[in-house]
Each structure stands twice: as C-alpha cells, then as structure tokens.
Design a protein around this motif. Sequence first.
Motif, PDB file in Angstrom:
ATOM      1  N   ASP A  62       0.832  -1.203   0.000  1.00 30.42           N
ATOM      2  CA  ASP A  62       0.000   0.000   0.000  1.00 30.42           C
ATOM      3  C   ASP A  62       0.870   1.258   0.000  1.00 30.42           C
ATOM      4  O   ASP A  62       2.038   1.227   0.402  1.00 30.42           O
ATOM      5  CB  ASP A  62      -0.901   0.014   1.250  1.00 30.42           C
ATOM      6  CG  ASP A  62      -0.069   0.073   2.513  1.00 30.42           C
ATOM      7  OD1 ASP A  62       0.782  -0.825   2.718  1.00 30.42           O
ATOM      8  OD2 ASP A  62      -0.213   1.047   3.283  1.00 30.42           O
ATOM      9  N   PHE A  63       0.269   2.371  -0.454  1.00 24.80           N
ATOM     10  CA  PHE A  63       1.001   3.641  -0.595  1.00 24.80           C
ATOM     11  C   PHE A  63       1.701   4.060   0.698  1.00 24.80           C
ATOM     12  O   PHE A  63       2.901   4.335   0.694  1.00 24.80           O
ATOM     13  CB  PHE A  63       0.014   4.724  -1.064  1.00 24.80           C
ATOM     14  CG  PHE A  63       0.593   6.104  -1.065  1.00 24.80           C
ATOM     15  CD1 PHE A  63       1.426   6.527  -2.091  1.00 24.80           C
ATOM     16  CD2 PHE A  63       0.297   7.000  -0.041  1.00 24.80           C
ATOM     17  CE1 PHE A  63       1.966   7.808  -2.099  1.00 24.80           C
ATOM     18  CE2 PHE A  63       0.832   8.280  -0.038  1.00 24.80           C
ATOM     19  CZ  PHE A  63       1.671   8.683  -1.067  1.00 24.80           C
ATOM     20  N   ASP A  64       0.949   4.073   1.809  1.00 29.14           N
ATOM     21  CA  ASP A  64       1.551   4.554   3.070  1.00 29.14           C
ATOM     22  C   ASP A  64       2.733   3.687   3.482  1.00 29.14           C
ATOM     23  O   ASP A  64       3.780   4.186   3.901  1.00 29.14           O
ATOM     24  CB  ASP A  64       0.511   4.569   4.205  1.00 29.14           C
ATOM     25  CG  ASP A  64      -0.516   5.679   3.994  1.00 29.14           C
ATOM     26  OD1 ASP A  64      -0.173   6.661   3.293  1.00 29.14           O
ATOM     27  OD2 ASP A  64      -1.646   5.550   4.504  1.00 29.14           O
ATOM     28  N   LEU A  86       4.761  -2.293 -10.175  1.00 30.73           N
ATOM     29  CA  LEU A  86       3.871  -1.656 -11.145  1.00 30.73           C
ATOM     30  C   LEU A  86       2.413  -1.949 -10.806  1.00 30.73           C
ATOM     31  O   LEU A  86       1.733  -2.763 -11.456  1.00 30.73           O
ATOM     32  CB  LEU A  86       4.221  -2.095 -12.570  1.00 30.73           C
ATOM     33  CG  LEU A  86       4.149  -0.913 -13.536  1.00 30.73           C
ATOM     34  CD1 LEU A  86       4.900  -1.139 -14.802  1.00 30.73           C
ATOM     35  CD2 LEU A  86       2.756  -0.403 -13.762  1.00 30.73           C
ATOM     36  N   THR A  87       1.956  -1.243  -9.740  1.00 26.55           N
ATOM     37  CA  THR A  87       0.560  -1.307  -9.301  1.00 26.55           C
ATOM     38  C   THR A  87       0.111   0.139  -9.155  1.00 26.55           C
ATOM     39  O   THR A  87       0.955   1.052  -9.163  1.00 26.55           O
ATOM     40  CB  THR A  87       0.453  -1.995  -7.922  1.00 26.55           C
ATOM     41  OG1 THR A  87       1.245  -1.227  -6.979  1.00 26.55           O
ATOM     42  CG2 THR A  87       0.972  -3.429  -7.955  1.00 26.55           C
ATOM     43  N   LEU A  88      -1.196   0.362  -8.966  1.00 23.80           N
ATOM     44  CA  LEU A  88      -1.653   1.743  -8.787  1.00 23.80           C
ATOM     45  C   LEU A  88      -1.028   2.372  -7.544  1.00 23.80           C
ATOM     46  O   LEU A  88      -0.638   3.543  -7.549  1.00 23.80           O
ATOM     47  CB  LEU A  88      -3.184   1.809  -8.716  1.00 23.80           C
ATOM     48  CG  LEU A  88      -3.911   1.700 -10.074  1.00 23.80           C
ATOM     49  CD1 LEU A  88      -5.417   1.752  -9.872  1.00 23.80           C
ATOM     50  CD2 LEU A  88      -3.474   2.791 -11.046  1.00 23.80           C
ATOM     51  N   LYS A  92       1.424   5.608  -7.451  1.00 20.81           N
ATOM     52  CA  LYS A  92       1.127   6.760  -6.585  1.00 20.81           C
ATOM     53  C   LYS A  92       2.380   7.109  -5.760  1.00 20.81           C
ATOM     54  O   LYS A  92       2.758   8.285  -5.650  1.00 20.81           O
ATOM     55  CB  LYS A  92      -0.037   6.359  -5.662  1.00 20.81           C
ATOM     56  CG  LYS A  92      -0.723   7.493  -4.965  1.00 20.81           C
ATOM     57  CD  LYS A  92      -1.949   6.941  -4.222  1.00 20.81           C
ATOM     58  CE  LYS A  92      -2.287   7.763  -3.010  1.00 20.81           C
ATOM     59  NZ  LYS A  92      -3.302   7.102  -2.156  1.00 20.81           N
ATOM     60  N   ALA A  93       3.026   6.087  -5.237  1.00 20.68           N
ATOM     61  CA  ALA A  93       4.260   6.309  -4.468  1.00 20.68           C
ATOM     62  C   ALA A  93       5.361   6.848  -5.381  1.00 20.68           C
ATOM     63  O   ALA A  93       6.150   7.715  -4.980  1.00 20.68           O
ATOM     64  CB  ALA A  93       4.709   5.004  -3.805  1.00 20.68           C
ATOM     65  N   CYS A  94       5.384   6.373  -6.615  1.00 25.73           N
ATOM     66  CA  CYS A  94       6.384   6.836  -7.587  1.00 25.73           C
ATOM     67  C   CYS A  94       6.222   8.344  -7.802  1.00 25.73           C
ATOM     68  O   CYS A  94       7.197   9.101  -7.773  1.00 25.73           O
ATOM     69  CB  CYS A  94       6.217   6.073  -8.897  1.00 25.73           C
ATOM     70  SG  CYS A  94       7.376   6.592 -10.169  1.00 25.73           S
ATOM     71  N   ALA A 121       3.981   8.813 -14.200  1.00 26.95           N
ATOM     72  CA  ALA A 121       4.160   8.946 -12.741  1.00 26.95           C
ATOM     73  C   ALA A 121       5.535   9.513 -12.403  1.00 26.95           C
ATOM     74  O   ALA A 121       5.896   9.622 -11.229  1.00 26.95           O
ATOM     75  CB  ALA A 121       3.954   7.590 -12.067  1.00 26.95           C
ATOM     76  N   GLY A 122       6.318   9.841 -13.443  1.00 23.71           N
ATOM     77  CA  GLY A 122       7.616  10.494 -13.201  1.00 23.71           C
ATOM     78  C   GLY A 122       8.755   9.558 -12.845  1.00 23.71           C
ATOM     79  O   GLY A 122       9.753   9.994 -12.256  1.00 23.71           O
TER      80      GLY A 122
END
Length: 217
Positions: A62-64, A86-88, A92-94, A121-122
């Motif tokens: 997860d992101f957090d 390579l997940t959503l 998001k973290a990327c 996502a940069g």
Amino acid sequence: MKFFVDTADTNEIKELAATGLLDGVTTNPSLIMKSGRSMKEVVAEICKLVDGPVSAEVVAMDFDGMMKEADELVKIADNICIKLPLTLEGLKACRALSDKGVQTNVTLCFSANQALLAAKAGATFISPFIGRLDDMNIEGLDLIAEIRQIYDNYGFETEILAASIRNANHVKDCALIGADVATIPPATLKALVKHPLTDKGLEAFMKDWEKTGQSIV
Ligand code: E4P
C-alpha cells in the motif's frame, strides 16, 4: 548504454566495479534472500562500492507502507533508487517520491501501457522484464521496442532499464533498440567480452612475441 549489475553479491559487484564498466546496481527481494544478508546492511555496502543508482525494493503493498519504507531506505545513501511495483499504489508512491526528488525504478513491467503509466508517474527508470516474457513464448524485445517508440513520441525522460536479461544477445538487441540501461546478471556481463577469435588471436600473438625474445619493460 549504461550497465547495471543485477545482484546483491558484493564480491561480484566489487570485481565488476573495478573494471570501470559499472554504472549502477539493481537488487530485488529474491536477490537479497539469495545473499543471505540483512537488506539494509548489504544495500549500504553496495552503495559504497558504486557511485551510480542502487535499486532497493519496497515490500509494502500500500502507498503509506511504501512511503514509510522508502523514507527508511533513502537514509542509507545518496545513490539509493527506490524500486516500486507496477501497481496503482506503486505508481502513486512513484509520483510522490519523484516530486520529492527521489530516484525511482518501477519494476515488474510486462506491457507498454504499464510503461506509459510509469513515465506519467515520473519514474526515473522503468524495468521491462524481457526474459520472463520470453519464458512465456512472448518476444520480450518487442516490449522494449514499443516502449522506446512511445517514450520518444512524447519525449518522456524515464529511462528504459531492460531487466530479466538472460544472455549476451539480449544485451546487444536492447542496445540496437535503444534501451538506456541494461541490468545484467554478473556471469552474463562477464560473458560479453568473450569471443573465440579474440582468444585464438591473442594466443598466436603471444607465441610470436615469445619468439622475438623481447620485453617491453
Ligand atoms: C530487475 O531489476 C530484476 O531484479 C531482474 O532483472 C529480474 O530478473 P529474473 O527474471 O532473471 O529474476
């Protein structure tokens, strides 16, 4: 083309770094397991052996959790590159890490659309796994070519880091297509220098040199 070595074996990294051919290192949880060492300890040692990016992979889903792990990993050294799945959540973290100026490597890429998302996502690097596609009878090199075209179409700066390389021809073909980086297992990297005609030619030169009875120094 930059050469990274795909290993957590510090003896191999030392040997290759001494050649001056090494531009970075990639690790993953399986390679850390194979090293039998603590991740933070081995990654810190690798970061001292090479000046270029050293990919260290988060394991949270997860992101957090990814951000917490990334915060911990970036403390290791300035050349840490955070490897994200390579997940959503990974994308998001990327974005969040890229915005903070942290180097990122989005891993386990198996499609051009995934690579497009990583660039948006940069990501600093995108890692398409060619060997694992080849294993499924899907031409891994086609993926590298598709990503090259898409990134060039839009001027994305994300570097294509060809991964899951299994042989010397993979390296040559990735270079022909224009991958920016190849991450190569140590044995394959060393095999790039080999050619039987080089060995044969060298042997003949050495025999003739001996016959001259001369020495250079
Ligand atoms: C890339 O960063 C990966 O660590 C690696 O190239 C995976 O290769 P494999 O498919 O041989 O495990």
